[in-house]
Design a protein around this motif. Structure first.
Motif, PDB file in Angstrom:
ATOM      1  N   ASP A  21       2.136   0.426   2.038  1.00  0.00           N
ATOM      2  CA  ASP A  21       0.819  -0.197   2.160  1.00  0.00           C
ATOM      3  C   ASP A  21       0.035  -0.120   0.844  1.00  0.00           C
ATOM      4  O   ASP A  21       0.549   0.340  -0.163  1.00  0.00           O
ATOM      5  CB  ASP A  21       0.043   0.433   3.317  1.00  0.00           C
ATOM      6  CG  ASP A  21      -0.222   1.903   3.046  1.00  0.00           C
ATOM      7  OD1 ASP A  21      -0.364   2.275   1.871  1.00  0.00           O
ATOM      8  OD2 ASP A  21      -0.284   2.669   4.011  1.00  0.00           O
ATOM      9  N   LEU A  22      -1.216  -0.579   0.891  1.00  0.00           N
ATOM     10  CA  LEU A  22      -2.010  -0.665  -0.339  1.00  0.00           C
ATOM     11  C   LEU A  22      -2.970   0.504  -0.532  1.00  0.00           C
ATOM     12  O   LEU A  22      -3.850   0.443  -1.371  1.00  0.00           O
ATOM     13  CB  LEU A  22      -2.781  -1.987  -0.345  1.00  0.00           C
ATOM     14  CG  LEU A  22      -1.909  -3.243  -0.438  1.00  0.00           C
ATOM     15  CD1 LEU A  22      -2.756  -4.498  -0.308  1.00  0.00           C
ATOM     16  CD2 LEU A  22      -1.117  -3.267  -1.735  1.00  0.00           C
ATOM     17  N   LYS A  23      -2.802   1.542   0.272  1.00  0.00           N
ATOM     18  CA  LYS A  23      -3.645   2.731   0.083  1.00  0.00           C
ATOM     19  C   LYS A  23      -3.498   3.219  -1.365  1.00  0.00           C
ATOM     20  O   LYS A  23      -2.395   3.202  -1.904  1.00  0.00           O
ATOM     21  CB  LYS A  23      -3.176   3.864   1.002  1.00  0.00           C
ATOM     22  CG  LYS A  23      -3.794   3.844   2.358  1.00  0.00           C
ATOM     23  CD  LYS A  23      -3.678   5.209   3.043  1.00  0.00           C
ATOM     24  CE  LYS A  23      -2.399   5.965   2.814  1.00  0.00           C
ATOM     25  NZ  LYS A  23      -1.376   5.847   3.819  1.00  0.00           N
ATOM     26  N   THR A  55       7.418  -0.041  -5.568  1.00  0.00           N
ATOM     27  CA  THR A  55       6.319  -1.001  -5.422  1.00  0.00           C
ATOM     28  C   THR A  55       6.695  -2.394  -5.930  1.00  0.00           C
ATOM     29  O   THR A  55       7.337  -2.518  -6.959  1.00  0.00           O
ATOM     30  CB  THR A  55       5.106  -0.492  -6.232  1.00  0.00           C
ATOM     31  OG1 THR A  55       4.875   0.852  -5.854  1.00  0.00           O
ATOM     32  CG2 THR A  55       3.878  -1.328  -5.979  1.00  0.00           C
ATOM     33  N   ASP A 100       3.549  -8.777  -5.891  1.00  0.00           N
ATOM     34  CA  ASP A 100       2.683  -8.979  -4.728  1.00  0.00           C
ATOM     35  C   ASP A 100       1.229  -9.120  -5.192  1.00  0.00           C
ATOM     36  O   ASP A 100       0.652  -8.180  -5.741  1.00  0.00           O
ATOM     37  CB  ASP A 100       2.852  -7.762  -3.798  1.00  0.00           C
ATOM     38  CG  ASP A 100       1.919  -7.812  -2.608  1.00  0.00           C
ATOM     39  OD1 ASP A 100       1.311  -8.879  -2.364  1.00  0.00           O
ATOM     40  OD2 ASP A 100       1.796  -6.784  -1.913  1.00  0.00           O
ATOM     41  N   ALA A 136      -1.465  -9.199  -3.572  1.00  0.00           N
ATOM     42  CA  ALA A 136      -2.384  -8.266  -2.907  1.00  0.00           C
ATOM     43  C   ALA A 136      -2.347  -6.905  -3.613  1.00  0.00           C
ATOM     44  O   ALA A 136      -3.382  -6.257  -3.794  1.00  0.00           O
ATOM     45  CB  ALA A 136      -2.014  -8.119  -1.439  1.00  0.00           C
ATOM     46  N   TRP A 137      -1.161  -6.489  -4.030  1.00  0.00           N
ATOM     47  CA  TRP A 137      -1.053  -5.221  -4.771  1.00  0.00           C
ATOM     48  C   TRP A 137      -1.775  -5.325  -6.111  1.00  0.00           C
ATOM     49  O   TRP A 137      -2.544  -4.446  -6.483  1.00  0.00           O
ATOM     50  CB  TRP A 137       0.416  -4.821  -4.985  1.00  0.00           C
ATOM     51  CG  TRP A 137       0.517  -3.523  -5.730  1.00  0.00           C
ATOM     52  CD1 TRP A 137       0.451  -2.263  -5.196  1.00  0.00           C
ATOM     53  CD2 TRP A 137       0.631  -3.349  -7.161  1.00  0.00           C
ATOM     54  NE1 TRP A 137       0.526  -1.323  -6.214  1.00  0.00           N
ATOM     55  CE2 TRP A 137       0.629  -1.962  -7.418  1.00  0.00           C
ATOM     56  CE3 TRP A 137       0.726  -4.238  -8.236  1.00  0.00           C
ATOM     57  CZ2 TRP A 137       0.734  -1.430  -8.714  1.00  0.00           C
ATOM     58  CZ3 TRP A 137       0.824  -3.714  -9.523  1.00  0.00           C
ATOM     59  CH2 TRP A 137       0.837  -2.324  -9.757  1.00  0.00           C
ATOM     60  N   ALA A 141      -5.362  -5.017  -5.667  1.00  0.00           N
ATOM     61  CA  ALA A 141      -5.815  -3.724  -5.143  1.00  0.00           C
ATOM     62  C   ALA A 141      -5.867  -2.630  -6.214  1.00  0.00           C
ATOM     63  O   ALA A 141      -6.533  -1.619  -6.042  1.00  0.00           O
ATOM     64  CB  ALA A 141      -4.915  -3.285  -3.994  1.00  0.00           C
ATOM     65  N   ARG A 142      -5.173  -2.836  -7.325  1.00  0.00           N
ATOM     66  CA  ARG A 142      -5.079  -1.781  -8.336  1.00  0.00           C
ATOM     67  C   ARG A 142      -5.821  -2.103  -9.618  1.00  0.00           C
ATOM     68  O   ARG A 142      -5.722  -3.231 -10.116  1.00  0.00           O
ATOM     69  CB  ARG A 142      -3.609  -1.533  -8.711  1.00  0.00           C
ATOM     70  CG  ARG A 142      -2.764  -0.944  -7.615  1.00  0.00           C
ATOM     71  CD  ARG A 142      -3.138   0.489  -7.328  1.00  0.00           C
ATOM     72  NE  ARG A 142      -2.265   1.025  -6.285  1.00  0.00           N
ATOM     73  CZ  ARG A 142      -2.548   1.002  -4.994  1.00  0.00           C
ATOM     74  NH1 ARG A 142      -3.681   0.496  -4.574  1.00  0.00           N
ATOM     75  NH2 ARG A 142      -1.698   1.501  -4.121  1.00  0.00           N
TER      76      ARG A 142
END
Ligand code: HEC
Length: 154
Positions: A33-35, A99, A103, A105-106, A109-110
Motif C-alpha cells: 500500500d501507499l502508507k 515498490t 505507479d 499513485a506511488w 504519494a512520495r
C-alpha cells in the motif's frame, strides 16, 4: 426442500461477502500500500529534504547509470521501475514486492525527501536495505531520485 436451498444459498452468499471484505482489509494493511515507509516520528523531517539538483538530462543519465549499475536497484525494481512485472525479481524473503515506481499513485504519494530517507536508512523489516553511504554517496542518491521520478512519466 426449497426453503432449505434458499437458506444455503444465502449462507454461501454471506460467506462470499465476508471473504471479500476480509481480503480487502488484509490488502489495505499489506506492504504494497501507499502508507509512508518513513517512521511517523521522522516523516516531517524526511519530507523537508530537497533534491539539490535540477532534473537535467545529465543528472537523470547519471541516476540511470547508478540505478542499473553499481547500485543494482534494477535487480529488484526492474529496468522499467515496475518491479516484478518488468524483469525485476521477487525479494528473497518474498514478503514484500519491490515498490512499483511506474505507479502514478506511488509517485504522487512520495516526496523526494522520503525516497532519500529510505535510501539512507532502508525500509525497516523488508529487503530494502540502506544504500548510503555503503554503496552510493549522498550526491548519487539524489541523482537516483531524479531518475526514479522519470518512471512516473514526469
Ligand atoms: C534486494 C532487492 C532490492 C534492491 C536491490 C533494491 N530495492 Fe528498493 N525495495 C525493495 C523492496 C522489497 C521494497 C519494498 C519495501 C516496503 O514495502 O517497505 C523496496 C522499497 C523501496 C523504496 C521505498 C518505496 C516507498 O514506498 O517509499 C524505495 C524509494 C526504493 N526501494 C528504492 C530503491 C533504489 C533507488 C534502489 C537502488 C539503490 C533499490 N531500491 C534497491 C527491494 C529492493
Amino acid at each position: 426442500m426449497h426453503g432449505c436451498g434458499r437458506k444455503m444459498f444465502r449462507e454461501i452468499l454471506m460467506s462470499l461477502v465476508l471473504f471479500f471484505v476480509a481480503n480487502v482489509l488484509v490488502w489495505a494493511g499489506s506492504p504494497g500500500d501507499l502508507k509512508p515507509r518513513v517512521p511517523p516520528e521522522r516523516l516531517e523531517e524526511a519530507k523537508s529534504f530537497q533534491n539539490p539538483f535540477m532534473a537535467s538530462e545529465e543528472i537523470i543519465a547519471k541516476g540511470k547509470k547508478l540505478y542499473e549499475g553499481k547500485a543494482f536497484c534494477s535487480a529488484c525494481h526492474g529496468l522499467e521501475g515496475s518491479g516484478g512485472t518488468s524483469g525485476g525479481r521477487k525479494t528473497p524473503s518474498g514478503a514484500q514486492p519491490p515498490t512499483n515506481f511506474a505507479d502514478a499513485a506511488w509517485q504522487a504519494a512520495r516526496t523526494d525527501g522520503e525516497i532519500f530517507w529510505i535510501l539512507k536508512h532502508g525500509s525497516h523489516g523488508t529487503d530494502m536495505v540502506s544504500y548510503m553511504p555503503l554503496y552510493v554517496s549522498e550526491e548519487e542518491v539524489w541523482q537516483i531520485v531524479s531518475y526514479i521520478r522519470t518512471f512516473g512519466g514526469l
